[in-house]
Design a protein around this motif. Structure first.
Motif, PDB file in Angstrom:
ATOM      1  N   ALA A  10       0.835  -1.206   0.000  1.00  0.00           N
ATOM      2  CA  ALA A  10       0.000   0.000   0.000  1.00  0.00           C
ATOM      3  C   ALA A  10       0.872   1.259   0.000  1.00  0.00           C
ATOM      4  O   ALA A  10       0.609   2.209  -0.736  1.00  0.00           O
ATOM      5  CB  ALA A  10      -0.934  -0.011   1.211  1.00  0.00           C
ATOM      6  N   HIS A  11       1.907   1.263   0.816  1.00  0.00           N
ATOM      7  CA  HIS A  11       2.845   2.391   0.901  1.00  0.00           C
ATOM      8  C   HIS A  11       3.476   2.658  -0.467  1.00  0.00           C
ATOM      9  O   HIS A  11       3.520   3.798  -0.941  1.00  0.00           O
ATOM     10  CB  HIS A  11       3.917   2.064   1.951  1.00  0.00           C
ATOM     11  CG  HIS A  11       4.974   3.091   2.097  1.00  0.00           C
ATOM     12  ND1 HIS A  11       4.963   4.019   3.114  1.00  0.00           N
ATOM     13  CD2 HIS A  11       6.093   3.338   1.373  1.00  0.00           C
ATOM     14  CE1 HIS A  11       6.027   4.798   2.995  1.00  0.00           C
ATOM     15  NE2 HIS A  11       6.731   4.396   1.947  1.00  0.00           N
ATOM     16  N   VAL A  22       1.120   4.184  -3.029  1.00  0.00           N
ATOM     17  CA  VAL A  22       0.973   5.633  -2.851  1.00  0.00           C
ATOM     18  C   VAL A  22       2.126   6.341  -3.555  1.00  0.00           C
ATOM     19  O   VAL A  22       1.917   7.344  -4.255  1.00  0.00           O
ATOM     20  CB  VAL A  22       0.913   6.023  -1.355  1.00  0.00           C
ATOM     21  CG1 VAL A  22       0.929   7.544  -1.178  1.00  0.00           C
ATOM     22  CG2 VAL A  22      -0.329   5.431  -0.698  1.00  0.00           C
ATOM     23  N   HIS A  23       3.349   5.811  -3.413  1.00  0.00           N
ATOM     24  CA  HIS A  23       4.482   6.409  -4.122  1.00  0.00           C
ATOM     25  C   HIS A  23       4.292   6.321  -5.637  1.00  0.00           C
ATOM     26  O   HIS A  23       4.656   7.253  -6.366  1.00  0.00           O
ATOM     27  CB  HIS A  23       5.797   5.732  -3.740  1.00  0.00           C
ATOM     28  CG  HIS A  23       6.318   6.119  -2.392  1.00  0.00           C
ATOM     29  ND1 HIS A  23       6.309   7.405  -1.919  1.00  0.00           N
ATOM     30  CD2 HIS A  23       6.890   5.366  -1.420  1.00  0.00           C
ATOM     31  CE1 HIS A  23       6.845   7.440  -0.717  1.00  0.00           C
ATOM     32  NE2 HIS A  23       7.202   6.205  -0.390  1.00  0.00           N
ATOM     33  N   LYS A  71       1.448   6.449  -7.239  1.00  0.00           N
ATOM     34  CA  LYS A  71       0.502   7.519  -7.563  1.00  0.00           C
ATOM     35  C   LYS A  71       1.204   8.874  -7.518  1.00  0.00           C
ATOM     36  O   LYS A  71       0.977   9.732  -8.380  1.00  0.00           O
ATOM     37  CB  LYS A  71      -0.672   7.499  -6.600  1.00  0.00           C
ATOM     38  CG  LYS A  71      -1.701   8.578  -6.865  1.00  0.00           C
ATOM     39  CD  LYS A  71      -2.870   8.457  -5.900  1.00  0.00           C
ATOM     40  CE  LYS A  71      -3.861   9.561  -6.108  1.00  0.00           C
ATOM     41  NZ  LYS A  71      -3.647  10.700  -5.233  1.00  0.00           N
ATOM     42  N   GLN A  72       2.050   9.081  -6.517  1.00  0.00           N
ATOM     43  CA  GLN A  72       2.800  10.329  -6.425  1.00  0.00           C
ATOM     44  C   GLN A  72       3.673  10.518  -7.668  1.00  0.00           C
ATOM     45  O   GLN A  72       3.772  11.637  -8.196  1.00  0.00           O
ATOM     46  CB  GLN A  72       3.685  10.338  -5.174  1.00  0.00           C
ATOM     47  CG  GLN A  72       2.921  10.417  -3.878  1.00  0.00           C
ATOM     48  CD  GLN A  72       3.816  10.183  -2.672  1.00  0.00           C
ATOM     49  OE1 GLN A  72       4.878   9.560  -2.768  1.00  0.00           O
ATOM     50  NE2 GLN A  72       3.384  10.676  -1.515  1.00  0.00           N
ATOM     51  N   GLN A  98       6.243  13.583   1.030  1.00  0.00           N
ATOM     52  CA  GLN A  98       5.855  12.425   0.234  1.00  0.00           C
ATOM     53  C   GLN A  98       5.882  11.143   1.063  1.00  0.00           C
ATOM     54  O   GLN A  98       4.993  10.296   0.964  1.00  0.00           O
ATOM     55  CB  GLN A  98       6.783  12.272  -0.981  1.00  0.00           C
ATOM     56  CG  GLN A  98       6.712  13.423  -1.948  1.00  0.00           C
ATOM     57  CD  GLN A  98       7.705  14.539  -1.637  1.00  0.00           C
ATOM     58  OE1 GLN A  98       8.217  14.670  -0.528  1.00  0.00           O
ATOM     59  NE2 GLN A  98       7.985  15.359  -2.635  1.00  0.00           N
ATOM     60  N   GLU A 113       2.997  11.198   3.579  1.00  0.00           N
ATOM     61  CA  GLU A 113       1.727  10.882   2.928  1.00  0.00           C
ATOM     62  C   GLU A 113       1.612   9.382   2.670  1.00  0.00           C
ATOM     63  O   GLU A 113       0.559   8.777   2.909  1.00  0.00           O
ATOM     64  CB  GLU A 113       1.573  11.636   1.609  1.00  0.00           C
ATOM     65  CG  GLU A 113       0.266  11.288   0.910  1.00  0.00           C
ATOM     66  CD  GLU A 113       0.117  11.889  -0.470  1.00  0.00           C
ATOM     67  OE1 GLU A 113      -1.041  12.057  -0.892  1.00  0.00           O
ATOM     68  OE2 GLU A 113       1.141  12.175  -1.128  1.00  0.00           O
ATOM     69  N   ALA A 114       2.696   8.765   2.194  1.00  0.00           N
ATOM     70  CA  ALA A 114       2.667   7.325   1.922  1.00  0.00           C
ATOM     71  C   ALA A 114       2.415   6.539   3.207  1.00  0.00           C
ATOM     72  O   ALA A 114       1.638   5.580   3.209  1.00  0.00           O
ATOM     73  CB  ALA A 114       3.972   6.883   1.263  1.00  0.00           C
ATOM     74  N   GLN A 166      -1.378   7.249   4.286  1.00  0.00           N
ATOM     75  CA  GLN A 166      -2.353   6.587   3.417  1.00  0.00           C
ATOM     76  C   GLN A 166      -2.299   5.064   3.583  1.00  0.00           C
ATOM     77  O   GLN A 166      -3.338   4.401   3.568  1.00  0.00           O
ATOM     78  CB  GLN A 166      -2.128   6.980   1.959  1.00  0.00           C
ATOM     79  CG  GLN A 166      -2.485   8.420   1.664  1.00  0.00           C
ATOM     80  CD  GLN A 166      -3.965   8.695   1.897  1.00  0.00           C
ATOM     81  OE1 GLN A 166      -4.826   7.890   1.560  1.00  0.00           O
ATOM     82  NE2 GLN A 166      -4.252   9.841   2.483  1.00  0.00           N
ATOM     83  N   ALA A 167      -1.097   4.521   3.730  1.00  0.00           N
ATOM     84  CA  ALA A 167      -0.967   3.076   3.952  1.00  0.00           C
ATOM     85  C   ALA A 167      -1.654   2.671   5.254  1.00  0.00           C
ATOM     86  O   ALA A 167      -2.295   1.620   5.323  1.00  0.00           O
ATOM     87  CB  ALA A 167       0.502   2.659   3.956  1.00  0.00           C
ATOM     88  N   ILE A 199      -5.427   2.641   4.596  1.00  0.00           N
ATOM     89  CA  ILE A 199      -5.753   1.466   3.779  1.00  0.00           C
ATOM     90  C   ILE A 199      -5.735   0.204   4.633  1.00  0.00           C
ATOM     91  O   ILE A 199      -6.650  -0.626   4.566  1.00  0.00           O
ATOM     92  CB  ILE A 199      -4.772   1.348   2.594  1.00  0.00           C
ATOM     93  CG1 ILE A 199      -5.020   2.486   1.599  1.00  0.00           C
ATOM     94  CG2 ILE A 199      -4.891  -0.021   1.916  1.00  0.00           C
ATOM     95  CD1 ILE A 199      -3.907   2.664   0.582  1.00  0.00           C
TER      96      ILE A 199
END
Length: 70
Positions: free
Chosen positions: A15-16, A19-20, A22-23, A41, A44-45, A48-49, A52
């Motif tokens: 998941a982490h 996110v990267h 998507k970044q 960054q 955020e990862a 968000q992880a 999730i």
């Protein structure tokens, strides 16, 4: 490597990294050392992880009873 890691830990790492991904698609990884601990960054990862995995854990509570991947 996934040896000696719990499946939920492996999924959190995935998941982490997603996110990267998507970044990166959004060109948010440009700049000075975006992977550094404490960078926006990376924070955020991590955040968000965590969200999730909280949702994943509620949907799959049985995974917490499993042993680490050998």
């Amino acid at each position: 490597t996934i040896s000696n890691r719990h499946i939920n830990d492996v999924c959190r790492t995935l998941a982490h990294e997603m996110v990267h991904f998507k970044q990166d698609l959004n060109h948010e990884l440009d700049g000075e050392d975006p992977g550094a601990t404490g960078s926006p960054q990376e924070n955020e990862a991590n955040a968000q992880a965590a969200v999730i995995m909280r949702k994943w854990g509620k949907m799959n509570p049985n995974l917490f009873n499993q042993q680490a991947v050998e």
